[in-house]
Design a protein around this motif. Structure first.
Motif, mmCIF file in Angstrom:
data_model
loop_
_atom_site.group_PDB
_atom_site.id
_atom_site.type_symbol
_atom_site.label_atom_id
_atom_site.label_comp_id
_atom_site.label_asym_id
_atom_site.label_seq_id
_atom_site.Cartn_x
_atom_site.Cartn_y
_atom_site.Cartn_z
ATOM 1 N N PHE A 60 -4.239 2.586 10.102
ATOM 2 C CA PHE A 60 -5.561 3.177 9.887
ATOM 3 C C PHE A 60 -6.694 2.562 10.703
ATOM 4 O O PHE A 60 -7.810 3.077 10.671
ATOM 5 C CB PHE A 60 -5.918 3.162 8.389
ATOM 6 N N TYR A 61 -6.428 1.484 11.409
ATOM 7 C CA TYR A 61 -7.481 0.909 12.240
ATOM 8 C C TYR A 61 -7.053 0.927 13.693
ATOM 9 O O TYR A 61 -6.137 0.231 14.098
ATOM 10 C CB TYR A 61 -7.803 -0.528 11.812
ATOM 11 N N THR A 101 -0.290 -5.643 7.078
ATOM 12 C CA THR A 101 -0.303 -5.495 8.542
ATOM 13 C C THR A 101 -0.019 -4.050 8.946
ATOM 14 O O THR A 101 -0.710 -3.490 9.803
ATOM 15 C CB THR A 101 0.732 -6.439 9.190
ATOM 16 N N GLN A 102 0.968 -3.422 8.337
ATOM 17 C CA GLN A 102 1.294 -2.024 8.653
ATOM 18 C C GLN A 102 0.149 -1.085 8.279
ATOM 19 O O GLN A 102 -0.139 -0.128 9.000
ATOM 20 C CB GLN A 102 2.577 -1.608 7.923
ATOM 21 N N SER A 114 11.936 2.871 -1.411
ATOM 22 C CA SER A 114 12.988 3.889 -1.522
ATOM 23 C C SER A 114 12.731 4.854 -2.681
ATOM 24 O O SER A 114 13.486 5.794 -2.888
ATOM 25 C CB SER A 114 14.352 3.217 -1.695
ATOM 26 N N LYS A 115 11.680 4.613 -3.443
ATOM 27 C CA LYS A 115 11.347 5.460 -4.594
ATOM 28 C C LYS A 115 9.884 5.864 -4.520
ATOM 29 O O LYS A 115 9.069 5.156 -3.946
ATOM 30 C CB LYS A 115 11.567 4.703 -5.900
ATOM 31 N N GLY A 116 9.564 6.975 -5.157
ATOM 32 C CA GLY A 116 8.168 7.375 -5.279
ATOM 33 C C GLY A 116 7.649 8.141 -4.081
ATOM 34 O O GLY A 116 8.307 8.258 -3.051
ATOM 35 N N PRO A 117 6.443 8.675 -4.219
ATOM 36 C CA PRO A 117 5.840 9.500 -3.173
ATOM 37 C C PRO A 117 5.259 8.677 -2.032
ATOM 38 O O PRO A 117 5.050 7.471 -2.154
ATOM 39 C CB PRO A 117 4.731 10.237 -3.922
ATOM 40 N N GLY A 118 4.986 9.333 -0.937
ATOM 41 C CA GLY A 118 4.293 8.705 0.175
ATOM 42 C C GLY A 118 5.108 7.636 0.860
ATOM 43 O O GLY A 118 6.337 7.618 0.810
ATOM 44 N N GLN A 119 4.395 6.703 1.463
ATOM 45 C CA GLN A 119 4.998 5.642 2.256
ATOM 46 C C GLN A 119 4.416 4.304 1.806
ATOM 47 O O GLN A 119 3.216 4.190 1.593
ATOM 48 C CB GLN A 119 4.677 5.892 3.725
ATOM 49 N N VAL A 120 5.267 3.287 1.674
ATOM 50 C CA VAL A 120 4.819 1.951 1.292
ATOM 51 C C VAL A 120 4.682 1.102 2.550
ATOM 52 O O VAL A 120 5.607 1.029 3.368
ATOM 53 C CB VAL A 120 5.793 1.287 0.295
ATOM 54 N N PHE A 178 0.840 -1.198 0.000
ATOM 55 C CA PHE A 178 0.000 0.000 0.000
ATOM 56 C C PHE A 178 0.874 1.246 0.000
ATOM 57 O O PHE A 178 1.593 1.502 0.956
ATOM 58 C CB PHE A 178 -0.892 -0.010 1.254
ATOM 59 N N ARG A 179 0.813 2.011 -1.081
ATOM 60 C CA ARG A 179 1.516 3.292 -1.134
ATOM 61 C C ARG A 179 0.512 4.350 -0.677
ATOM 62 O O ARG A 179 -0.462 4.629 -1.367
ATOM 63 C CB ARG A 179 2.026 3.593 -2.529
ATOM 64 N N VAL A 180 0.765 4.928 0.489
ATOM 65 C CA VAL A 180 -0.137 5.889 1.118
ATOM 66 C C VAL A 180 0.405 7.295 0.884
ATOM 67 O O VAL A 180 1.538 7.606 1.275
ATOM 68 C CB VAL A 180 -0.272 5.603 2.633
#
Length: 189
Positions: free
Chosen positions: A184-185, A178-179, A168-174, A114-116
């Motif tokens: 979010f819950y 489980t994470q 290590s690449k791209g926007p946001g956080q991967v 999940f890229r958030v």
């Protein structure tokens, strides 16, 4: 698992338009919103309860998927998935339980990541010239939306930066599944 669908046509643009709507109509809430790209290195993402699914579980395997989250308080997070047969919106716990289920039943190639991305960042940075909506011969897989392609002052297409799941690449956080759930819950205490 057989790949039932290979193109996520317009999902990212629909979520972009939803972000725009929240930003213009409820500007104070945009900081509580996130765009989430779901994919993996093999581009085989199983999701249940999707409208385009054919079996009774409504299972689809996408190359990637995009959802919108509204997270106004620690104990409350709503998922807006335009392709889900679940209520619109759905609380994150119900959505995760019914759409992603668990990684324990899957081979590692099917694990979802999940890229958030904060919604306001997505609005500023995302760009798509819609090349992924065309066949190799340049014809449209299906007609594109009737509004102009999404562009920024510095970019015409960066969709791949959002779909790839290298942290290590791209926007946001991967995040792993489980994470993602841990972020979010938060059950009410």
């Amino acid at each position: 698992m057989e790949r039932l669908a290979t193109f996520s046509i317009e999902r990212e643009e629909n979520v972009y338009k939803l972000c725009q709507d929240v930003s213009s109509r409820h500007s104070g809430e945009i900081n509580k919103c996130f765009v989430v790209f779901v994919s993996n290195p093999s581009r085989t993402v199983p999701l249940w309860r999707q409208r385009s699914g054919k079996d009774e579980d409504r299972l689809v395997i996408w190359d990637y998927h995009v959802i919108f989250l509204y997270h106004p308080e620690p104990e409350k997070c709503l998922v807006y998935d335009l392709d889900s047969e679940l209520p619109f919106p759905t609380y994150v716990h119900k959505y995760v339980t019914e759409t992603f289920r668990t990684d324990h039943i899957l081979k590692p190639d099917y694990f979802r990541y999940f890229r958030v991305i904060p919604a306001n960042e997505f609005l500023k940075e995302f760009a798509s010239d819609r090349r992924h909506m065309k066949r190799p011969d340049g014809t449209w897989i299906k007609p594109p939306p009737n509004y102009p392609a999404i562009q920024t002052a510095t970019n015409t297409h960066n969709l791949e930066d959002y779909i790839q799941m290298d942290s290590s690449k791209g926007p946001g956080q991967v995040l792993s599944l489980t994470q993602f759930v841990q972020r979010f819950y938060k059950p009410a205490t």
